[in-house]
Design a protein around this motif. Structure first.
Motif, PDB file in Angstrom:
ATOM      1  N   ALA A   1     -59.513 -29.407  16.557  1.00  0.00           N
ATOM      2  CA  ALA A   1     -58.684 -29.774  18.574  1.00  0.00           C
ATOM      3  C   ALA A   1     -57.047 -29.844  18.638  1.00  0.00           C
ATOM      4  O   ALA A   1     -56.693 -29.589  19.761  1.00  0.00           O
ATOM      5  CB  ALA A   1     -59.374 -31.652  17.932  1.00  0.00           C
ATOM      6  N   LEU A   2     -56.275 -29.789  17.797  1.00  0.00           N
ATOM      7  CA  LEU A   2     -55.187 -29.514  17.547  1.00  0.00           C
ATOM      8  C   LEU A   2     -54.095 -28.929  16.553  1.00  0.00           C
ATOM      9  O   LEU A   2     -53.548 -29.086  15.978  1.00  0.00           O
ATOM     10  CB  LEU A   2     -54.511 -31.169  17.604  1.00  0.00           C
ATOM     11  CG  LEU A   2     -54.981 -32.578  18.135  1.00  0.00           C
ATOM     12  CD1 LEU A   2     -54.708 -33.911  17.381  1.00  0.00           C
ATOM     13  CD2 LEU A   2     -54.910 -32.388  19.333  1.00  0.00           C
ATOM     14  N   PRO A   3     -55.133 -27.577  16.895  1.00  0.00           N
ATOM     15  CA  PRO A   3     -53.874 -26.621  16.445  1.00  0.00           C
ATOM     16  C   PRO A   3     -52.705 -26.347  16.627  1.00  0.00           C
ATOM     17  O   PRO A   3     -51.903 -26.221  15.384  1.00  0.00           O
ATOM     18  CB  PRO A   3     -54.772 -25.209  16.365  1.00  0.00           C
ATOM     19  CG  PRO A   3     -55.439 -25.203  17.794  1.00  0.00           C
ATOM     20  CD  PRO A   3     -55.591 -27.061  17.611  1.00  0.00           C
ATOM     21  N   HIS A   4     -52.264 -26.645  17.987  1.00  0.00           N
ATOM     22  CA  HIS A   4     -50.580 -26.275  18.600  1.00  0.00           C
ATOM     23  C   HIS A   4     -49.956 -27.368  17.669  1.00  0.00           C
ATOM     24  O   HIS A   4     -48.551 -27.656  16.990  1.00  0.00           O
ATOM     25  CB  HIS A   4     -50.355 -26.609  19.656  1.00  0.00           C
ATOM     26  CG  HIS A   4     -50.870 -24.893  20.394  1.00  0.00           C
ATOM     27  ND1 HIS A   4     -51.268 -24.447  20.411  1.00  0.00           N
ATOM     28  CD2 HIS A   4     -52.743 -24.810  20.590  1.00  0.00           C
ATOM     29  CE1 HIS A   4     -51.468 -23.246  21.234  1.00  0.00           C
ATOM     30  NE2 HIS A   4     -52.904 -24.204  21.153  1.00  0.00           N
ATOM     31  N   ASP A   5     -50.813 -28.971  17.569  1.00  0.00           N
ATOM     32  CA  ASP A   5     -50.040 -29.999  16.858  1.00  0.00           C
ATOM     33  C   ASP A   5     -49.428 -29.725  15.501  1.00  0.00           C
ATOM     34  O   ASP A   5     -48.401 -30.054  15.001  1.00  0.00           O
ATOM     35  CB  ASP A   5     -50.688 -31.219  17.222  1.00  0.00           C
ATOM     36  CG  ASP A   5     -51.071 -31.875  18.619  1.00  0.00           C
ATOM     37  OD1 ASP A   5     -49.335 -31.081  19.313  1.00  0.00           O
ATOM     38  OD2 ASP A   5     -51.313 -32.253  18.865  1.00  0.00           O
ATOM     39  N   ARG A   6     -50.383 -28.949  14.668  1.00  0.00           N
ATOM     40  CA  ARG A   6     -50.434 -28.792  13.687  1.00  0.00           C
ATOM     41  C   ARG A   6     -49.724 -27.687  13.186  1.00  0.00           C
ATOM     42  O   ARG A   6     -48.466 -28.329  12.607  1.00  0.00           O
ATOM     43  CB  ARG A   6     -51.678 -28.439  12.390  1.00  0.00           C
ATOM     44  CG  ARG A   6     -51.820 -27.974  11.258  1.00  0.00           C
ATOM     45  CD  ARG A   6     -53.246 -28.162  10.727  1.00  0.00           C
ATOM     46  NE  ARG A   6     -53.816 -26.815  10.812  1.00  0.00           N
ATOM     47  CZ  ARG A   6     -52.901 -25.903  10.450  1.00  0.00           C
ATOM     48  NH1 ARG A   6     -52.346 -25.712   9.764  1.00  0.00           N
ATOM     49  NH2 ARG A   6     -53.591 -24.589  11.221  1.00  0.00           N
TER      50      ARG A   6
ATOM     51  N   PRO B   1     -52.346 -16.168  21.209  1.00  0.00           N
ATOM     52  CA  PRO B   1     -53.228 -17.162  21.694  1.00  0.00           C
ATOM     53  C   PRO B   1     -55.051 -16.783  20.458  1.00  0.00           C
ATOM     54  O   PRO B   1     -55.643 -17.563  20.597  1.00  0.00           O
ATOM     55  CB  PRO B   1     -53.301 -16.887  22.677  1.00  0.00           C
ATOM     56  CG  PRO B   1     -52.362 -16.615  23.425  1.00  0.00           C
ATOM     57  CD  PRO B   1     -51.307 -15.971  21.764  1.00  0.00           C
ATOM     58  N   ALA B   2     -54.542 -15.444  20.485  1.00  0.00           N
ATOM     59  CA  ALA B   2     -56.021 -14.440  19.443  1.00  0.00           C
ATOM     60  C   ALA B   2     -55.542 -15.498  17.865  1.00  0.00           C
ATOM     61  O   ALA B   2     -57.033 -15.897  17.705  1.00  0.00           O
ATOM     62  CB  ALA B   2     -55.990 -13.433  19.470  1.00  0.00           C
ATOM     63  N   ALA B   3     -55.470 -15.442  17.693  1.00  0.00           N
ATOM     64  CA  ALA B   3     -54.404 -15.943  16.157  1.00  0.00           C
ATOM     65  C   ALA B   3     -54.930 -17.419  16.275  1.00  0.00           C
ATOM     66  O   ALA B   3     -55.417 -18.169  15.500  1.00  0.00           O
ATOM     67  CB  ALA B   3     -53.341 -16.193  15.659  1.00  0.00           C
ATOM     68  N   PHE B   4     -54.675 -18.420  17.356  1.00  0.00           N
ATOM     69  CA  PHE B   4     -55.095 -19.521  17.467  1.00  0.00           C
ATOM     70  C   PHE B   4     -56.589 -19.897  17.515  1.00  0.00           C
ATOM     71  O   PHE B   4     -57.277 -20.660  16.456  1.00  0.00           O
ATOM     72  CB  PHE B   4     -54.465 -20.830  18.017  1.00  0.00           C
ATOM     73  CG  PHE B   4     -53.070 -21.098  18.823  1.00  0.00           C
ATOM     74  CD1 PHE B   4     -52.882 -22.167  17.004  1.00  0.00           C
ATOM     75  CD2 PHE B   4     -51.854 -20.368  19.311  1.00  0.00           C
ATOM     76  CE1 PHE B   4     -51.733 -22.149  17.113  1.00  0.00           C
ATOM     77  CE2 PHE B   4     -50.410 -21.526  18.785  1.00  0.00           C
ATOM     78  CZ  PHE B   4     -49.922 -22.145  17.828  1.00  0.00           C
ATOM     79  N   ARG B   5     -57.401 -19.024  18.424  1.00  0.00           N
ATOM     80  CA  ARG B   5     -58.265 -19.302  18.988  1.00  0.00           C
ATOM     81  C   ARG B   5     -59.455 -18.876  17.176  1.00  0.00           C
ATOM     82  O   ARG B   5     -60.473 -19.332  16.930  1.00  0.00           O
ATOM     83  CB  ARG B   5     -58.574 -18.364  20.267  1.00  0.00           C
ATOM     84  CG  ARG B   5     -59.882 -18.094  20.627  1.00  0.00           C
ATOM     85  CD  ARG B   5     -60.382 -17.322  21.815  1.00  0.00           C
ATOM     86  NE  ARG B   5     -59.579 -15.952  21.627  1.00  0.00           N
ATOM     87  CZ  ARG B   5     -58.701 -15.634  22.267  1.00  0.00           C
ATOM     88  NH1 ARG B   5     -57.396 -16.228  23.290  1.00  0.00           N
ATOM     89  NH2 ARG B   5     -58.337 -14.514  22.474  1.00  0.00           N
ATOM     90  N   SER B   6     -59.038 -17.859  17.177  1.00  0.00           N
ATOM     91  CA  SER B   6     -59.432 -17.100  15.488  1.00  0.00           C
ATOM     92  C   SER B   6     -59.545 -18.455  14.590  1.00  0.00           C
ATOM     93  O   SER B   6     -60.595 -18.868  14.385  1.00  0.00           O
ATOM     94  CB  SER B   6     -58.884 -16.029  14.690  1.00  0.00           C
ATOM     95  OG  SER B   6     -58.343 -16.295  14.212  1.00  0.00           O
ATOM     96  N   GLN B   7     -58.925 -19.326  14.776  1.00  0.00           N
ATOM     97  CA  GLN B   7     -58.318 -20.311  13.712  1.00  0.00           C
ATOM     98  C   GLN B   7     -59.054 -21.654  14.308  1.00  0.00           C
ATOM     99  O   GLN B   7     -59.658 -21.930  13.410  1.00  0.00           O
ATOM    100  CB  GLN B   7     -56.861 -20.805  13.880  1.00  0.00           C
ATOM    101  CG  GLN B   7     -56.505 -22.444  12.432  1.00  0.00           C
ATOM    102  CD  GLN B   7     -55.296 -23.207  13.007  1.00  0.00           C
ATOM    103  OE1 GLN B   7     -54.774 -22.273  13.611  1.00  0.00           O
ATOM    104  NE2 GLN B   7     -55.104 -23.901  12.610  1.00  0.00           N
ATOM    105  N   LYS B   8     -59.155 -21.701  15.158  1.00  0.00           N
ATOM    106  CA  LYS B   8     -60.306 -23.421  16.343  1.00  0.00           C
ATOM    107  C   LYS B   8     -61.274 -22.701  15.473  1.00  0.00           C
ATOM    108  O   LYS B   8     -62.278 -23.507  15.436  1.00  0.00           O
ATOM    109  CB  LYS B   8     -59.759 -22.908  17.510  1.00  0.00           C
ATOM    110  CG  LYS B   8     -60.108 -24.314  17.645  1.00  0.00           C
ATOM    111  CD  LYS B   8     -60.262 -23.853  19.956  1.00  0.00           C
ATOM    112  CE  LYS B   8     -60.780 -25.533  20.310  1.00  0.00           C
ATOM    113  NZ  LYS B   8     -60.409 -25.727  21.766  1.00  0.00           N
TER     114      LYS B   8
END
Length: 69
Positions: free
Chosen positions: A18-23, A42-49
């Motif tokens: 829910a909060l990948p950017h804050d982490r 953004p693709a890296a954040f999406r795959s992490q999520k």
């Protein structure tokens, strides 16, 4: 007891999803002079999520399995 551990792990995984950017900001951005230049795509954040959601669902399933057995 094992079910509780799985549910706690699931909660942590879902919170991370829910909060990948804050982490990222809390854990790694202080190391860089210009944190925005080192931000993942953004693709890296999406795959992490997506991976965190999958791991959270697996932990919920294992927790339910541990409760029933």
């Amino acid at each position: 007891m094992l079910a509780v551990i799985f549910f706690v792990m699931a909660g942590l995984m879902l919170a991370t999803a829910a909060l990948p950017h804050d982490r990222l900001w809390a854990l790694r951005s202080w190391q860089y002079r210009d944190p925005e230049a080192h931000r993942p795509s953004p693709a890296a954040f999406r795959s992490q999520k997506n991976l965190c959601l999958l791991a959270g669902l697996i932990c919920v399933g294992l927790g339910i399995y541990a409760l029933l057995n």
